[in-house]
Every structure is written in C-alpha cells, then in structure tokens.
Design an enzyme around this catalytic site. Structure first.
Site, PDB file in Angstrom:
ATOM      1  N   THR A  25       0.653  -1.064   0.075  1.00  0.00           N
ATOM      2  CA  THR A  25       0.108   0.005  -0.004  1.00  0.00           C
ATOM      3  C   THR A  25       0.936   1.098  -0.034  1.00  0.00           C
ATOM      4  OG1 THR A  25      -1.737  -1.173   1.121  1.00  0.00           O
ATOM      5  CG2 THR A  25      -1.633   1.136   1.048  1.00  0.00           C
ATOM      6  N   TYR A  39      -8.242   0.554  -3.205  1.00  0.00           N
ATOM      7  CA  TYR A  39      -7.179   1.117  -4.135  1.00  0.00           C
ATOM      8  C   TYR A  39      -6.580  -0.259  -4.391  1.00  0.00           C
ATOM      9  CZ  TYR A  39      -4.809  -0.170   0.096  1.00  0.00           C
ATOM     10  OH  TYR A  39      -4.384  -0.756   1.180  1.00  0.00           O
ATOM     11  N   THR A 105       1.805  -4.477   4.093  1.00  0.00           N
ATOM     12  CA  THR A 105       1.673  -4.513   5.684  1.00  0.00           C
ATOM     13  C   THR A 105       1.099  -6.148   6.043  1.00  0.00           C
ATOM     14  OG1 THR A 105      -0.449  -3.642   5.556  1.00  0.00           O
ATOM     15  CG2 THR A 105       1.463  -2.263   6.274  1.00  0.00           C
ATOM     16  N   ASP A 106       0.457  -6.707   4.874  1.00  0.00           N
ATOM     17  CA  ASP A 106      -0.128  -7.994   5.367  1.00  0.00           C
ATOM     18  C   ASP A 106       0.767  -9.176   5.740  1.00  0.00           C
ATOM     19  OD1 ASP A 106      -2.287  -6.602   4.342  1.00  0.00           O
ATOM     20  OD2 ASP A 106      -2.920  -8.368   2.931  1.00  0.00           O
ATOM     21  N   LYS A 178       0.579  -7.261  12.611  1.00  0.00           N
ATOM     22  CA  LYS A 178      -0.588  -6.558  12.386  1.00  0.00           C
ATOM     23  C   LYS A 178      -1.873  -6.865  13.020  1.00  0.00           C
ATOM     24  CE  LYS A 178      -2.907  -4.957   8.126  1.00  0.00           C
ATOM     25  NZ  LYS A 178      -2.747  -5.101   6.466  1.00  0.00           N
ATOM     26  N   GLU A 298      -1.248 -28.140  28.240  1.00  0.00           N
ATOM     27  CA  GLU A 298      -2.204 -28.414  27.694  1.00  0.00           C
ATOM     28  C   GLU A 298      -1.927 -29.960  26.961  1.00  0.00           C
ATOM     29  OE1 GLU A 298      -5.212 -27.650  27.036  1.00  0.00           O
ATOM     30  OE2 GLU A 298      -5.375 -25.482  27.757  1.00  0.00           O
TER      31      GLU A 298
HETATM   32  N1  LIG Z   1      -1.778  -1.994   3.825  1.00  0.00           N
HETATM   33  C1  LIG Z   1      -1.185  -2.941   3.066  1.00  0.00           C
HETATM   34  O1  LIG Z   1       0.098  -2.663   2.891  1.00  0.00           O
HETATM   35  C2  LIG Z   1      -2.136  -3.934   2.464  1.00  0.00           C
HETATM   36  C3  LIG Z   1      -1.830  -3.975   0.899  1.00  0.00           C
HETATM   37  C4  LIG Z   1      -1.376  -5.538   0.531  1.00  0.00           C
HETATM   38  N2  LIG Z   1      -2.563  -6.450   0.898  1.00  0.00           N
HETATM   39  C5  LIG Z   1      -0.210  -5.944   1.100  1.00  0.00           C
HETATM   40  O2  LIG Z   1      -0.087  -6.345   1.843  1.00  0.00           O
HETATM   41  O3  LIG Z   1       0.709  -5.466   0.350  1.00  0.00           O
END
Ligand SMILES: NC(=O)CC[C@H](N)C(=O)O
Length: 341
Positions: A25, A39, A105-106, A178, A298
């Site tokens: 992103t 986007y 970010t994923d 995340k 467990e």
């Molecule tokens: N906020 C993001 O970067 C998510 C965008 C995309 N799904 C990625 O991880 O690249």
C-alpha cells in the site's frame, strides 16, 4: 581510525541509506482521496516514493531499488530469500549505512522477522509499509518512510535488530504484528514498541532480548531455499484431513495454530502423533494473539516429541521453523531455537 573533529564535514556526514521497494500500500494508488481501503497496491515506483518525501534528503543520502512490485500476501519463500540476499549484500558495502525495505503490511511481520534471523549485519534494517495509499486523505506512507530512513541512518539503531516504523513508533521486527486491518495504528507488539521517531530523531527505550542478526546462527548467504512449513488454524469441529493435505504437499513441519494455550482437540491428537511418527515436525502455537505457549501445558510435548512456539504467532513460528529446518530437524535443537530467537 581517526575520529573526525566535531563540526567537520566527516563528523556531520549524512548516512547512506538504500531503499529496497517491494510494493504494498505504501506504493498504492486509489481513484479518490476518500479511498482509504479501496485502491490498488504496488503501483508507484520507488523513485516516485522517494521524490514524494523531499525531507528525506536532509536526513540521508538515499537511492532506491525496485526489487519487486507486489502486494505482500503474494510473497513466497522465493521472494524472501532473494530479498534477504540483497539486503545482506548491500550491508556488506562500506558505502551503505542502513537499508529500508518498503513492503505491504499483510506479511510485513514475516519478512521483518526473517531478515532479523538471517542477515548477519549490525547495520540498521527497517521494514516499512503504510495503511493508506499515498493518494488518500491522511496518507501515512510519507511519514512512515521518512521515519524509516531516520532509523536506518541512525547510530542508535545499530545492533537493535530489524525494526518497523509505523505510526511514529519504532517496533521490533521480531515481535510486531498487524492487529488491525484498516487504521494507521495497525502494528502492535505485546512487549511494546522499542521507541519512537519524532521529527527526524530516534528515541529508543528498549532492546530485543532475543538472538538476531550478528548473534544469530543463521546466515542468508548460506540459504538458497526454505523447506515448506504449513499452518493449521485451530477451531471447534476440525477435520484431520487438513494435516494430511499439508504433509502430502511436502510440509516438513506443521505449525498448529491451536486454540487457547495451543490446545489440540482430543480427536486430533492421534493424527498429530501419527504425523510426527512419520517425520513431520509438529509445532504448537496459538491463535490467541498474545501470551506464550509453554511445553507440556495442555499437551505432553515431551511424550509426543512436539515443539512449542513460545510467544511467536503462527506466521512467525512458520518463518523460524523454515529457517531452523535448513540446519536441523532434531526436535531438541528446534525447541532450543524456539526459546532463543
Ligand atoms: N496496507 C497494506 O500494505 C496492504 C496491501 C496489501 N494487501 C499488501 O500487503 O501488500
């Protein structure tokens, strides 16, 4: 080496930082400024990302390299290894003081932990993304990138392990994950951030207590591929066939993202024992975001020859397992590694 006098050009030399862009992103673009979630990721090339933050040039000499242009969910081990080798290569150069990796970010948390485990350098490595594309109102990428360059060029970040600069904080690449999918404060670690970045200055308050980078026994220069590791997500009413599918696909280890303390349903225990007896490593992690999974809590791990993931979430446990399996498949050794990293 002679120390430069303070005030001389050498003493005030700007650090050299290389920005390796991989997509996400932070390189995304939407149709309208109101599009914070709708986007396309991985659109904007690295030189444009850098040009959009002219303040960077007051902090460091930067140059960019477009390594990939993908959304981070599309990362495979191939990209991880290629990126790791490039970071390692760059940090061996005397004219590179630090590296920034721009990333979706994923799966940013996986890449950050991977680099923490395998790049043998004390120089700062910062992985950074954004939650909003640059075209959005209150886009967070520009500040996150400026902060990343600040940390990558700072003396304070040397030896601190891979860090992640999101939302004004310096997060620990090993710990962070995340937690929220739509806001700039998405990244969180149960052990807290390492510090903050404010107006081009780093403020560190903690350091990572786990082996990383130069104190790690793993080295990307010796790794060309990673063994397959699967994750099975725990819930009520599961089917044992999922584990078989992972093994048939070639998984050398399965991370069981168990419920609670990494618990395993009674009707699945025989399946996991069977898999282990045929050679696949079983690692108990938890679907609960915080806490630690301990041995013989467990389930009798000693008896079943299973490994526990300590505080690592399933995705991070998968990374550590894959890296560790390049060296050993002895479960005692693997457990030692899960305690030490
Ligand atoms: N906020 C993001 O970067 C998510 C965008 C995309 N799904 C990625 O991880 O690249």
């Amino acid at each position: 080496r002679e120390m430069p006098e303070s005030g001389t050009a050498a003493a005030t030399r700007k650090p050299n930082v290389v920005i390796l862009a991989t997509g996400g992103t932070i390189a995304g673009a939407g149709a309208d400024a109101a599009n914070s979630a709708t986007y396309t990721a991985a659109k904007v090339p690295v030189d444009k990302l850098i040009a959009a933050v002219p303040q960077i040039s007051t902090i460091a000499n930067v140059r960019g390299e477009q390594v990939f242009q993908i959304a981070s969910e599309s990362f495979t081990d191939t990209q991880l290894v290629q990126l790791g080798k490039r970071v390692s290569q760059l940090l061996k150069q005397d004219d590179v003081d630090g590296v920034v990796v721009t990333h979706g970010t994923d799966t940013l948390e996986e890449t950050a932990f991977f680099l923490d485990l395998v790049v043998k350098s004390d120089k700062p490595i910062v992985v950074v993304g954004s939650m909003r594309p640059g075209t959005a109102i209150s886009a967070d990428g520009a500040l996150n990138l400026l902060d990343a360059v600040t940390v990558a060029g700072s003396k304070e970040a040397i030896g601190k392990g891979v860090t992640v600069t999101m939302n004004d904080t310096i997060q620990c690449g090993r710990d962070v994950n995340k937690r929220t999918n739509v806001v700039p404060s998405a990244f969180y670690s149960q052990w807290g951030p390492l510090g903050m970045v404010v107006e081009g200055k780093t403020y560190f308050f903690r350091s990572l207590a786990k082996r990383h980078n130069t104190s790690s026994e793993f080295d990307i220069d010796q790794i060309d591929s990673l063994p397959l590791v699967g994750i099975v997500y725990g819930s009520g009413n599961m089917i044992p066939g999922v584990y078989d599918a992972e093994v048939q696909a070639g998984a050398k280890a399965i991370v069981n993202a168990g419920t609670g303390n990494g618990s395993v349903a009674g009707y699945l225990v025989d399946k996991l024992k069977d898999i282990r007896s045929k050679g696949t490593i079983v690692i108990r992690s938890s679907r609960v975001p915080d806490g630690i999974v301990l041995r013989n809590a467990e389930q009798p791990d000693d008896k079943y020859d299973w490994v526990v993931a300590n505080d690592l979430n399933p995705a991070k446990a998968k990374i550590l397992a894959a890296v560790a399996l390049t060296k050993t498949n002895d479960t005692k050794e693997l457990q030692r590694i899960f305690w030490e990293y």
